[in-house]
Design an enzyme around this catalytic site. Structure first.
Site, PDB file in Angstrom:
ATOM      1  N   THR A 167       0.845  -1.198   0.000  1.00  0.00           N
ATOM      2  CA  THR A 167       0.000   0.000   0.000  1.00  0.00           C
ATOM      3  C   THR A 167       0.879   1.247   0.000  1.00  0.00           C
ATOM      4  O   THR A 167       1.730   1.424   0.870  1.00  0.00           O
ATOM      5  CB  THR A 167      -0.956  -0.010   1.205  1.00  0.00           C
ATOM      6  OG1 THR A 167      -1.822  -1.138   1.062  1.00  0.00           O
ATOM      7  CG2 THR A 167      -1.787   1.270   1.266  1.00  0.00           C
TER       8      THR A 167
ATOM      9  N   HIS B 151      -7.979   4.648  -0.969  1.00  0.00           N
ATOM     10  CA  HIS B 151      -8.043   4.186   0.420  1.00  0.00           C
ATOM     11  C   HIS B 151      -9.431   4.452   1.019  1.00  0.00           C
ATOM     12  O   HIS B 151      -9.561   4.785   2.193  1.00  0.00           O
ATOM     13  CB  HIS B 151      -6.953   4.890   1.241  1.00  0.00           C
ATOM     14  CG  HIS B 151      -6.401   4.082   2.391  1.00  0.00           C
ATOM     15  ND1 HIS B 151      -5.188   3.454   2.357  1.00  0.00           N
ATOM     16  CD2 HIS B 151      -6.903   3.810   3.623  1.00  0.00           C
ATOM     17  CE1 HIS B 151      -4.967   2.848   3.513  1.00  0.00           C
ATOM     18  NE2 HIS B 151      -5.996   3.038   4.298  1.00  0.00           N
TER      19      HIS B 151
HETATM   20  C1  FNR Z   1      -8.787   0.627   5.393  1.00  0.00           C
HETATM   21  N1  FNR Z   1      -7.945   0.477   4.298  1.00  0.00           N
HETATM   22  C2  FNR Z   1      -6.703  -0.086   4.480  1.00  0.00           C
HETATM   23  N2  FNR Z   1      -5.894  -0.322   3.415  1.00  0.00           N
HETATM   24  C3  FNR Z   1      -4.694  -0.924   3.568  1.00  0.00           C
HETATM   25  O1  FNR Z   1      -3.987  -1.128   2.590  1.00  0.00           O
HETATM   26  N3  FNR Z   1      -4.289  -1.302   4.812  1.00  0.00           N
HETATM   27  C4  FNR Z   1      -5.027  -1.096   5.928  1.00  0.00           C
HETATM   28  O2  FNR Z   1      -4.632  -1.469   7.027  1.00  0.00           O
HETATM   29  C5  FNR Z   1      -6.266  -0.444   5.778  1.00  0.00           C
HETATM   30  N4  FNR Z   1      -7.044  -0.158   6.857  1.00  0.00           N
HETATM   31  C6  FNR Z   1      -8.311   0.337   6.692  1.00  0.00           C
HETATM   32  C7  FNR Z   1      -9.126   0.501   7.802  1.00  0.00           C
HETATM   33  C8  FNR Z   1     -10.442   0.925   7.630  1.00  0.00           C
HETATM   34  C9  FNR Z   1     -11.317   1.059   8.843  1.00  0.00           C
HETATM   35  C10 FNR Z   1     -10.944   1.176   6.327  1.00  0.00           C
HETATM   36  C11 FNR Z   1     -12.372   1.580   6.110  1.00  0.00           C
HETATM   37  C12 FNR Z   1     -10.110   1.046   5.238  1.00  0.00           C
HETATM   38  C13 FNR Z   1      -8.424   0.768   2.945  1.00  0.00           C
HETATM   39  C14 FNR Z   1      -9.107  -0.447   2.340  1.00  0.00           C
HETATM   40  O3  FNR Z   1      -8.181  -1.457   2.045  1.00  0.00           O
HETATM   41  C15 FNR Z   1      -9.818  -0.090   1.016  1.00  0.00           C
HETATM   42  O4  FNR Z   1      -8.914   0.557   0.163  1.00  0.00           O
HETATM   43  C16 FNR Z   1     -11.045   0.782   1.232  1.00  0.00           C
HETATM   44  O5  FNR Z   1     -11.743   0.436   2.394  1.00  0.00           O
HETATM   45  C17 FNR Z   1     -11.954   0.669   0.046  1.00  0.00           C
HETATM   46  O6  FNR Z   1     -12.974   1.587   0.122  1.00  0.00           O
HETATM   47  P1  FNR Z   1     -14.439   1.271   0.673  1.00  0.00           P
HETATM   48  O7  FNR Z   1     -14.880  -0.057   0.086  1.00  0.00           O
HETATM   49  O8  FNR Z   1     -14.340   1.232   2.156  1.00  0.00           O
HETATM   50  O9  FNR Z   1     -15.216   2.429   0.164  1.00  0.00           O
END
Ligand code: FNR
Length: 413
Positions: free
Chosen positions: A169, A306
Site C-alpha cells: 500500500t 483508500h
Molecule cells: C482501510 N484500508 C486499508 N488499506 C490498507 O492497505 N491497509 C489497511 O490497514 C487499511 N485499513 C483500513 C481501515 C479501515 C477502517 C478502512 C475503512 C479502510 C483501505 C481499504 O483497504 C480499502 O482501500 C477501502 O476500504 C476501500 O474503500 P471502501 O470499500 O471502504 O469504500
C-alpha cells in the site's frame, strides 16, 4: 440464485441486503469512536463523496434476448482462483467492529472462497488468520516500514502462510487528516489495536506489552489479550522487556515503524529481489504512476484512494480507473476499490476496466451487525446482485462485461 430465492420465499437475512440500511445497523452496533474510525473519511469527506458520485455518473445499458441463463463469475487473478471478481480489502484495527474481527472475516472468506487480503494492521497475527482458512486464498498487504528488517520479516511470514500475492500500500506513508478521529482523540493504534503483526515479530513483540505496562488504566481488552498471547508464545521476550525497565512509549515506536514517509520508487525497485510472490501496488491514481509500476515489473495495481481516508478532494477511484486503464492498455492486471457498495457497482467497475474489485467498509459493516455470518452475507449479496445484473444485461461471463454496456449519464458527466 440462492440469495434471491431465499429473499423471495420470505426468509429474513441476518444483515440488510441494501447498503444504506446495512450502514445504519452497523452504526447502531458500534461505539462512537469505532464508527468515527471505520466509517470516517479524510478532511471534509469530499473524496468519499466523489467515490460514490462517480458511480452515479454511469448507467448500465442492458442487452436483451441473449439467453444468459448460465453464468460464470469466476476469474483467475495472478494465479489465485476467484469465485467472483471480488476480494476482501485489508482493513486495519477491525477489532473496533467486533472482537476477533480478522478471524471472523478469515472464516467468512474461507466459507465463500473469496480471497482475503490480510492487513498489516491486524488484530490477529497472519499465521492465526491463515490457520482459520484452510487452503482458501489469502494475500498479504504490507505497509513499508522504516525498518527494512521488519519489511523482510513481514514478507517472509507472508510467504510462509501461503499468501498468493504481496500487496504494497503506497498511499499511507503517513495517516491522512481525519477530523473525526482527531476530535475524539481516538486513534485505535494508541489503544493497542491493530498491532498484532508486529507483536508476533521477534523484535517488536514487546509493543503490546509496553502499552499495557505504560498505562494500565487505558488499555483495551485487545491489548491485554495480545500481551497474554505474547507471554504464552515468547515468555523470554516478555521478561526481557520487564527487566529493561520502563520501555519507550509503544505508540511512539509504532508511529516510527509502521510506515515510511520517505517511501519512493527506489524502495519498490528492491521488492523483486525480496520475494517471488506476485507484487501488487495499492493506491495508484495517476496514469503515469500506473505505467511506472508495470515498467518496474509489478504484476498488478489497485486503483484506490483508500476509501477516501487519505487525501480529501481526491479524484474518485472510478474516474482514475478509466484513465489508468487507458494508459496501461487492456492486458495489465488492474484492480480497483473505494466506493464499491453493490453488485451493480462491481459491474460498472469491470465495464470501465477493472479485472476485480476490493470491498472495504461493506464487509466491515456486515461484521459489526452479524459477525462471520454478516460478512458471508455481504459477500453473497454483492455476488448475487452482480450475477443477476449479468443475467439481465445478457452477459454470461466476466469477459462479456464490456465497455459498451455502460454510458455516461447525460448531464451528469
Ligand atoms: C482501510 N484500508 C486499508 N488499506 C490498507 O492497505 N491497509 C489497511 O490497514 C487499511 N485499513 C483500513 C481501515 C479501515 C477502517 C478502512 C475503512 C479502510 C483501505 C481499504 O483497504 C480499502 O482501500 C477501502 O476500504 C476501500 O474503500 P471502501 O470499500 O471502504 O469504500
Amino acid at each position: 440464485n440462492q440469495v434471491y430465492r431465499a429473499g423471495v420465499l420470505g426468509r429474513r437475512p441476518a444483515v440488510p441486503t441494501d447498503f444504506a440500511e446495512l450502514e445504519r445497523r452497523a452504526r447502531k452496533a458500534s461505539s462512537r469512536t469505532a464508527w468515527a474510525y471505520v466509517a470516517g473519511g479524510a478532511g471534509l469527506g469530499r473524496t468519499m463523496r466523489n467515490n460514490r458520485e462517480a458511480f452515479d455518473r454511469w448507467a448500465i445499458v442492458p442487452r436483451m434476448l441473449r439467453g444468459a441463463a448460465d453464468r460464470d463469475l469466476s476469474r483467475d487473478l495472478l494465479g489465485t482462483r476467484l469465485p467472483a471478481p471480488i476480494l476482501l480489502a485489508p482493513v486495519g484495527a477491525g477489532q473496533l467492529m467486533a472482537r476477533d474481527s480478522d478471524l471472523h472475516t478469515a472464516r467468512a472468506a474461507a466459507a465463500t472462497g473469496v480471497p482475503y487480503v490480510y492487513t498489516n494492521q491486524g488484530g490477529t497475527p497472519m499465521e492465526d488468520a491463515a490457520a482459520a482458512m484452510g487452503d482458501s486464498p489469502r494475500w498479504f498487504q504490507l505497509y513499508w516500514s522504516t525498518d527494512e528488517g521488519l519489511v523482510d520479516s513481514l514478507i517472509q511470514r507472508a510467504e510462509a502462510i501461503g499468501a498468493g500475492a504481496l500487496v504494497i500500500t503506497l498511499d499511507t506513508t503517513v495517516l491522512g487528516w481525519r477530523p473525526q478521529d482527531l476530535n475524539l482523540g481516538s486513534l485505535p493504534f494508541a489503544r493497542g489495536l491493530g498491532i498484532a503483526q508486529y507483536t508476533s515479530d521477534p523484535r517488536f513483540r514487546s509493543l503490546a506489552a509496553e502499552r499495557v505496562l505504560e498505562n494500565p488504566a487505558e488499555v483495551t481488552l485487545a491489548a491485554v489479550r495480545s500481551l497474554l498471547t505474547m507471554v504464552r508464545n515468547h515468555p523470554g521476550g516478555f521478561l526481557d522487556n520487564l527487566r529493561s525497565g520502563r520501555p519507550r512509549a509503544s505508540v511512539e515506536t509504532f508511529l516510527d515503524i509502521y510506515s515510511n514517509p520517505r517511501l519512493s520508487w527506489d524502495h519498490i525497485a528492491t521488492v523483486r529481489e525480496r520475494t517471488s510472490l506476485p507484487v501488487v501496488l495499492k493506491g495508484i491514481l495517476h496514469p503515469d504512476d500506473a505505467r511506472r509500476a508495470f515498467e518496474l515489473g509489478m504484476d498488478a495495481i489497485v486503483v484506490s484512494n483508500h476509501g477516501g481516508r487519505q487525501v480529501d478532494s481526491s479524484i474518485a477511484a472510478l474516474d482514475a480507473l478509466i484513465q489508468v486503464r487507458e494508459a496501461v492498455g487492456p492486458e495489465k492486471t488492474v484492480l480497483m476499490d473505494s466506493g464499491i457498495r453493490s453488485g451493480a457497482d462491481v459491474f460498472t467497475a469491470l465495464a470501465l476496466g477493472a479485472d476485480a474489485v476490493l470491498l472495504g467498509r461493506p464487509y466491515m459493516y456486515g461484521l459489526a451487525v452479524a459477525g462471520q455470518r454478516g460478512v458471508e452475507e455481504v459477500i453473497a449479496n454483492v455476488i448475487a446482485e452482480l450475477d443477476l445484473t449479468m443475467a439481465l444485461t445478457g452477459v454470461t461471463d466476466l469477459a462479456g462485461i464490456t465497455r459498451d454496456l455502460v454510458q455516461p449519464v447525460p448531464g451528469r458527466a
